[in-house]
Each structure stands twice: as C-alpha cells, then as structure tokens.
Motif scaffolding. Structure first.
Motif, PDB file in Angstrom:
ATOM      1  N   ARG B   9       0.876  -1.175   0.000  1.00 48.55           N
ATOM      2  CA  ARG B   9       0.000   0.000   0.000  1.00 48.55           C
ATOM      3  C   ARG B   9       0.909   1.219   0.000  1.00 48.55           C
ATOM      4  O   ARG B   9       2.095   1.141   0.373  1.00 48.55           O
ATOM      5  CB  ARG B   9      -0.944  -0.020   1.211  1.00 48.55           C
ATOM      6  N   SER B  10       0.349   2.332  -0.404  1.00 48.85           N
ATOM      7  CA  SER B  10       1.177   3.536  -0.383  1.00 48.85           C
ATOM      8  C   SER B  10       0.313   4.744  -0.050  1.00 48.85           C
ATOM      9  O   SER B  10      -0.871   4.800  -0.393  1.00 48.85           O
ATOM     10  CB  SER B  10       1.864   3.729  -1.738  1.00 48.85           C
ATOM     11  N   ALA B  11       0.917   5.671   0.666  1.00 53.27           N
ATOM     12  CA  ALA B  11       0.234   6.929   0.988  1.00 53.27           C
ATOM     13  C   ALA B  11       1.256   8.041   0.797  1.00 53.27           C
ATOM     14  O   ALA B  11       2.359   7.962   1.339  1.00 53.27           O
ATOM     15  CB  ALA B  11      -0.271   6.913   2.428  1.00 53.27           C
ATOM     16  N   ARG B  12       0.862   9.032   0.044  1.00 51.75           N
ATOM     17  CA  ARG B  12       1.797  10.113  -0.337  1.00 51.75           C
ATOM     18  C   ARG B  12       3.096   9.539  -0.881  1.00 51.75           C
ATOM     19  O   ARG B  12       3.080   8.782  -1.849  1.00 51.75           O
ATOM     20  CB  ARG B  12       2.002  11.091   0.821  1.00 51.75           C
ATOM     21  N   ASP B  13       4.225   9.791  -0.220  1.00 54.88           N
ATOM     22  CA  ASP B  13       5.477   9.310  -0.812  1.00 54.88           C
ATOM     23  C   ASP B  13       6.078   8.128  -0.038  1.00 54.88           C
ATOM     24  O   ASP B  13       7.251   7.846  -0.118  1.00 54.88           O
ATOM     25  CB  ASP B  13       6.486  10.458  -0.897  1.00 54.88           C
ATOM     26  N   ALA B 104      11.524  -1.405  15.089  1.00 50.60           N
ATOM     27  CA  ALA B 104      10.830  -2.521  15.740  1.00 50.60           C
ATOM     28  C   ALA B 104       9.537  -2.842  15.004  1.00 50.60           C
ATOM     29  O   ALA B 104       9.239  -3.993  14.725  1.00 50.60           O
ATOM     30  CB  ALA B 104      10.530  -2.187  17.197  1.00 50.60           C
ATOM     31  N   ASP B 105       8.770  -1.804  14.662  1.00 49.71           N
ATOM     32  CA  ASP B 105       7.542  -2.074  13.903  1.00 49.71           C
ATOM     33  C   ASP B 105       7.247  -0.931  12.923  1.00 49.71           C
ATOM     34  O   ASP B 105       7.972   0.066  12.873  1.00 49.71           O
ATOM     35  CB  ASP B 105       6.351  -2.324  14.836  1.00 49.71           C
ATOM     36  N   GLU B 106       6.191  -1.135  12.169  1.00 52.85           N
ATOM     37  CA  GLU B 106       5.809  -0.210  11.109  1.00 52.85           C
ATOM     38  C   GLU B 106       5.530   1.201  11.645  1.00 52.85           C
ATOM     39  O   GLU B 106       5.934   2.190  11.027  1.00 52.85           O
ATOM     40  CB  GLU B 106       4.539  -0.747  10.444  1.00 52.85           C
ATOM     41  N   ASP B 107       4.838   1.285  12.820  1.00 50.14           N
ATOM     42  CA  ASP B 107       4.495   2.589  13.400  1.00 50.14           C
ATOM     43  C   ASP B 107       5.741   3.407  13.694  1.00 50.14           C
ATOM     44  O   ASP B 107       5.784   4.617  13.414  1.00 50.14           O
ATOM     45  CB  ASP B 107       3.674   2.409  14.693  1.00 50.14           C
ATOM     46  N   ASP B 108       6.742   2.747  14.275  1.00 49.85           N
ATOM     47  CA  ASP B 108       8.012   3.427  14.558  1.00 49.85           C
ATOM     48  C   ASP B 108       8.600   4.016  13.281  1.00 49.85           C
ATOM     49  O   ASP B 108       9.042   5.168  13.245  1.00 49.85           O
ATOM     50  CB  ASP B 108       9.026   2.452  15.159  1.00 49.85           C
ATOM     51  N   ALA B 109       8.591   3.202  12.249  1.00 47.82           N
ATOM     52  CA  ALA B 109       9.164   3.646  10.970  1.00 47.82           C
ATOM     53  C   ALA B 109       8.381   4.838  10.421  1.00 47.82           C
ATOM     54  O   ALA B 109       8.973   5.840   9.990  1.00 47.82           O
ATOM     55  CB  ALA B 109       9.171   2.499   9.973  1.00 47.82           C
ATOM     56  N   LEU B 110       7.035   4.716  10.445  1.00 53.63           N
ATOM     57  CA  LEU B 110       6.191   5.804   9.935  1.00 53.63           C
ATOM     58  C   LEU B 110       6.388   7.086  10.739  1.00 53.63           C
ATOM     59  O   LEU B 110       6.465   8.178  10.180  1.00 53.63           O
ATOM     60  CB  LEU B 110       4.711   5.379   9.940  1.00 53.63           C
ATOM     61  N   ALA B 111       6.491   6.917  12.081  1.00 55.92           N
ATOM     62  CA  ALA B 111       6.695   8.079  12.942  1.00 55.92           C
ATOM     63  C   ALA B 111       8.015   8.764  12.600  1.00 55.92           C
ATOM     64  O   ALA B 111       8.093   9.996  12.479  1.00 55.92           O
ATOM     65  CB  ALA B 111       6.672   7.646  14.410  1.00 55.92           C
ATOM     66  N   PHE B 112       9.046   7.932  12.391  1.00 56.69           N
ATOM     67  CA  PHE B 112      10.356   8.487  12.042  1.00 56.69           C
ATOM     68  C   PHE B 112      10.300   9.255  10.713  1.00 56.69           C
ATOM     69  O   PHE B 112      10.775  10.382  10.610  1.00 56.69           O
ATOM     70  CB  PHE B 112      11.401   7.364  11.963  1.00 56.69           C
ATOM     71  N   LEU B 113       9.647   8.647   9.747  1.00 56.52           N
ATOM     72  CA  LEU B 113       9.573   9.277   8.422  1.00 56.52           C
ATOM     73  C   LEU B 113       8.781  10.583   8.482  1.00 56.52           C
ATOM     74  O   LEU B 113       9.089  11.543   7.771  1.00 56.52           O
ATOM     75  CB  LEU B 113       8.942   8.315   7.399  1.00 56.52           C
ATOM     76  N   LYS B 114       7.764  10.604   9.369  1.00 54.91           N
ATOM     77  CA  LYS B 114       6.938  11.798   9.516  1.00 54.91           C
ATOM     78  C   LYS B 114       7.773  12.941  10.118  1.00 54.91           C
ATOM     79  O   LYS B 114       7.724  14.083   9.657  1.00 54.91           O
ATOM     80  CB  LYS B 114       5.737  11.480  10.422  1.00 54.91           C
ATOM     81  N   ARG B 115       8.548  12.554  11.165  1.00 55.86           N
ATOM     82  CA  ARG B 115       9.418  13.548  11.817  1.00 55.86           C
ATOM     83  C   ARG B 115      10.414  14.116  10.801  1.00 55.86           C
ATOM     84  O   ARG B 115      10.694  15.285  10.749  1.00 55.86           O
ATOM     85  CB  ARG B 115      10.205  12.877  12.956  1.00 55.86           C
ATOM     86  N   LYS B 116      10.943  13.191  10.014  1.00 60.55           N
ATOM     87  CA  LYS B 116      11.971  13.543   9.043  1.00 60.55           C
ATOM     88  C   LYS B 116      11.380  14.485   7.972  1.00 60.55           C
ATOM     89  O   LYS B 116      12.084  15.352   7.446  1.00 60.55           O
ATOM     90  CB  LYS B 116      12.478  12.267   8.366  1.00 60.55           C
ATOM     91  N   GLY B 117      10.116  14.283   7.669  1.00 63.70           N
ATOM     92  CA  GLY B 117       9.399  15.162   6.751  1.00 63.70           C
ATOM     93  C   GLY B 117       9.685  14.973   5.310  1.00 63.70           C
ATOM     94  O   GLY B 117      10.625  14.623   4.775  1.00 63.70           O
TER      95      GLY B 117
END
Ligand SMILES: [Fe+2]
Lengths: 407, 117
Positions: B9-13, B104-117
């Motif tokens: 699945r994909s959302a934005r980039d 550790a999991d997908e949420d961590d990765a998504l949170a990191f990517l969000k912070r990174k912007g």
C-alpha cells in the motif's frame, strides 16, 4: 574472535547457498529460468546488485548474454562479446579475474565498452574439462568492498558448478537444434517421395488414355474415407500413396491388352490379373515410411466373398485399407469410360455399388463412402474429395440418391 | 509452486510492502520489481514489514540487495521492520544492514519518516 565467528557464519551461509545453486541447476525449468535463478543465488552469496551470465557459441566466436540482473539497461539480452580461440586460451579456467587481471588481453580491450556498461568487477570464465562454455560477470559488491580471498575460493566452486550446468544446457540446446533440422529434412524427403510417387502415378495412367487420372481419383477417394473413419495422419498419407501406386504393375502388362476393346481371351485375363502381384513386387522393394502399402496394392482386387484375385482372400483376411481401395477402385472404374464400355451414369453406379455391398464391397466402408458424398453434397465438408471428380448434370437427383444411401 | 505472496500500500510518498512466506525462489522476485516501480513513481521511502516472512535464502538476499541498490540510486530511504533475529543476522552478515534503517515495527518507521518530513 567476533571476526572469526562471522567468518564461520559466512562460510555456513555459502555452503547453504551452494546447495541452493545445485538445486536450481538441476531443476526442470527451461534454460533461461534456470540460469536466472542461478544468477540470483550467486549475486545473493556476495551481495552483488548487478550481474550477467553469458553463453559461449563456439561456431560464432562470441559470448551471448543469456540473463542479467540489476542492470540499468533493460534490453541487454542477446548482446554479444566477441572472443577468439586464442583469447580463450589466455583465460584462467573457473578462476575469478578482474579488469586489471585482463587489462593486457585483446578480449578485454575489444569488449571494454560493454565491460564498463555492465560495471563488471569480477569475470568468471566457465570451463568443463578444458572446454570453454560461458562466463559469469559480477558487478561491484554492495558498498564497494573488494572480494576477499575466502570469497574468491567460493567463486571457484561456483564456477565449476555453473560450468557443468551450462555445458549440459548447451548439449540440450544442440539436441533441440538437431531435432528441428531433422524435422525439416524429413519434410523435404517426404515432399520428394510425393513428387516421385506422383510422377509414377502419371506414368501408370499415361499408358492408357482411358485410365487417365484414375490413380489420382482412387487416392483422393481413399483419403476421404480414411479421414472419415478417423485414421491417423500418417496412415492417411499411406493410403494416399497406395492409391496412387495401386496399378503400377500395369506398366509391365502389354499395352495391347490394356487397350483392347473386345472381350479378353483367357490368357489375356490371366495376364491382366497379374498386375496386383507385380505392383506388390515393385513396391515391396521400396522402404516406404508408411506401413502396409504393399499389402494394400496386392489385394485391391480381392472381394469379401473370396472370389477376387490374386489370393481369393475372404472378408476376415482383408484390412480396412484393402477394403477402401477395392471399393474406390471399382467405383472409379464404373464412373469412367473404358475401352470396352462407356461409363455408367452416376445413378447406375450407385445402384451397382449397393448391389455388391456385402459380397464385393465391405458394408461399413460402403456406408462411409455414401455418408461422405452426402456431406459433400450438403456442403458440410470444406475440401470435398469425391464430388469434384464426378461429372453429372443432374445434381438434384444425385443429392436425393446419396441422402437415401447414406447411413 | 512458490510459497510467496506480496501485498503493498502507499500513501503520499511512502510505500509499505508486506511480503508473506518464503523468500527463497524466483517467485519472490515481484518484491524487487514492485519496489522498483514504487521508486519509479516517486516514492521517497519504502518500508518492508517482515512480520509474515518465514525464511530468506540466498535468492532472497539477492532480491534485497537489488532493492537496496535501487533505493541508493534513487536517494530514497529503505526501512525494515518487524524482523526476526535470524533475518537480521543474515542481513548483517551480508553487509546489507548498514544501508537500511531498522525499526521494531511499522508505526516506529512511519513516525520516524513523519518527523523527518
Ligand atoms: Fe487394379
């Protein structure tokens, strides 16, 4: 200590990978799929993102790219690298070689462009018992670290295994190529056979203007019946040939007897009745690719009731092929002009066939014959084999007749 | 018969890939192809969730090597999440781990990517 542990783990992984490679190499996949899988195993073993596998063509003196992985250019398959025999001699068999190792080689210099394009870091020439079979080209490892000594050792084992796989694959390819060539040769030979046989048939028919094209019609009718009975392609061809040649023995019969318009004397009848045996004697000396041609022609004047010639065979001894020829030969004789009588009108010929069904002609074959005629008259058969030869003015009458006789 | 399936699945980039089963034969090559397509579509980050991955062999390593190479070429970020120790060991040994970000999991990765912007 940690390093040694890691080395040991790597060694274990390499061993497992070699087992994977063996499995891919002996799988039942086609050559490209097999080689692509093998290339994935090899690139996985060394974390190499890009690689290619080449097959050597000895007659054409080049390496042909069979499969590749991770290349930017997606249209590399089939691309070639020329290599001459003396250049092959300078390669170290199944030993990994870098561009620097090969810098002075004419092979490298000649193919430098492709070498750069594929970003080849390690070139692995594959040999089986001294014979060059192909090569694996590996790109740089992920991160760019050089290949270590232990990895080069593993590469040597990989090379041996890949060389054998490629060698076997090539043997198979050669066989497939030979099979295709044989098939072509066989088709050509068959055409020559047909041409020769047709020339013979023309020679037979030419002896007697009355029997002109008799052999063609007999062959054509026989094929129609055989096809309707569901014969195999090869056997249908056989009866076609038998039809064309069934009267070849007449070549030896005195032309005066053949053309005689008056009733034949006993010795003349005897003379003309020899032709099936003579046909058989001529044809049995030829090794035809079709079975039973000799038997078909020998017995084409036999009758179900045992009063035919030359062997007075009875119904049970006659094959379908013989029964077909007997019927169509007689039918064509009835429907063509002969020196001693005019042809019968079609209606009369049909009646004559029906009258002789069960004594001279086989019932199943006769019924089949009328069924085909019926179908041809109704336009149910795309390429009619009987109808075009029958010249009849009143087709409506024939249509009614045939539909009544078809079973 | 390949014992592998892939959902994505994909959302934005950001694209998330969920391989399932054994990554040990050519049936799993779709993973490499799909990630290449995602990068081609302009995805800046790829997340591979290993929850349902059972076994990775050399062919699997080759597939991930290809993925790493492509993300490097596209200057994108490749994240691996929910890895079992065995998977991690293989990637570490093969030198892949230093090119990916492990979570550790997908949420961590998504949170990191969000912070990174
Ligand atoms: Fe005859």
């Amino acid at each position: 200590m940690a390093d040694r542990k890691l080395d040991l783990k790597r060694l274990m992984f390499s061993m497992a990978s070699l087992a994977d490679l063996g499995e891919e190499a002996t799988s039942s996949k086609d050559l490209s799929s097999k080689m692509r899988a093998a290339l994935y195993v090899i690139t996985g073993m060394f974390s190499v993102p890009s690689a290619a596998l080449f097959l050597y063509h000895p007659q054409r003196h080049y390496l042909e790219l069979l499969v590749d992985k991770g290349q930017r250019d997606k249209a590399l398959q089939g691309i070639t690298m020329p290599i001459l025999s003396e250049q092959i001699k300078r390669l170290r068999p199944n030993d990994p070689q870098t561009a620097r190792d090969l810098a002075g080689h004419a092979f490298y210099q000649r193919n430098r462009g492709l070498w750069t394009k594929l970003q080849i870091e390690m070139f692995l020439p594959l040999f089986v018992k001294g014979e060059f079979v192909g090569a694996v080209a590996l790109g740089r490892k992920l991160g760019g670290a050089p290949f270590r000594a232990a990895e080069k050792d593993v590469l040597r084992i990989v090379a041996h295994q890949m060389a054998i796989t490629l060698h076997n694959a090539r043997l198979f390819l050669d066989l497939a190529e030979k099979a295709a060539e044989n098939k072509k040769l066989y088709t050509r030979m068959q055409r020559i056979y047909h041409d020769t046989v047709e020339a013979f048939a023309a020679a037979i028919d030419a002896k007697d203007e009355y029997t002109k094209e008799h052999s063609y019609r007999v062959a054509s009718y026989a094929v129609a019946i055989a096809r309707e009975l569901g014969w195999k392609k090869q056997d249908i061809e056989g009866i076609y040939i038998a039809g064309l040649l069934h009267d070849i023995g007449k070549i030896i019969v005195d032309v005066k007897v053949i053309k005689k318009t008056e009733t034949l004397s006993a010795p003349e009848i005897c003379e003309i009745r020899k032709h099936p045996q003579i046909s058989y004697d001529i044809l049995s000396k030829i090794k035809f690719p079709w079975k039973d041609i000799g038997k078909f022609v020998l017995h084409h004047h036999e009758r179900l009731d045992g009063t035919g010639y030359p062997n007075c065979l009875k119904e049970a001894e006659l094959s379908d092929g013989v029964k077909i020829l007997a019927l169509v030969d007689a039918f064509d004789a009835m429907t063509s002009n002969r020196p001693y009588r005019d042809k019968l009108p079609l209606e009369k010929a049909f009646q004559e066939v029906m009258r002789c069904k069960g004594t001279q002609f086989d019932s199943k074959i006769t019924n089949t014959f009328f069924r085909i005629l019926h179908k041809e008259l109704n336009g149910e058969i795309k390429e009619p084999q009987i109808l075009p030869h029958l010249q009849e003015t009143d087709m409506r009458n024939i249509k009614a007749l045939a539909s009544g006789l078809a079973m | 018969m390949s014992n592998f399936s892939l959902s994505s699945r994909s959302a934005r980039d950001v694209a998330v890939l969920m391989p399932k089963g054994y990554i040990n034969d050519m049936g799993a090559v779709s993973l490499e192809r799909t990630s290449e397509q995602m990068l081609g579509k302009g995805m800046n980050s790829l997340i591979v969730n290993f929850s349902n991955v059972q076994y990775i062999n050399t062919i699997g390593v080759s597939i991930f090597t290809g993925m790493v190479q492509k993300t490097l070429e596209h200057r994108s970020v490749l994240c691996f999440t929910n890895m079992k120790k065995a998977h991690r060991d293989v990637f570490e040994m093969m030198g892949l781990i230093k090119h990916v970000m492990v979570f550790a999991d997908e949420d961590d990765a998504l949170a990191f990517l969000k912070r990174k912007g």
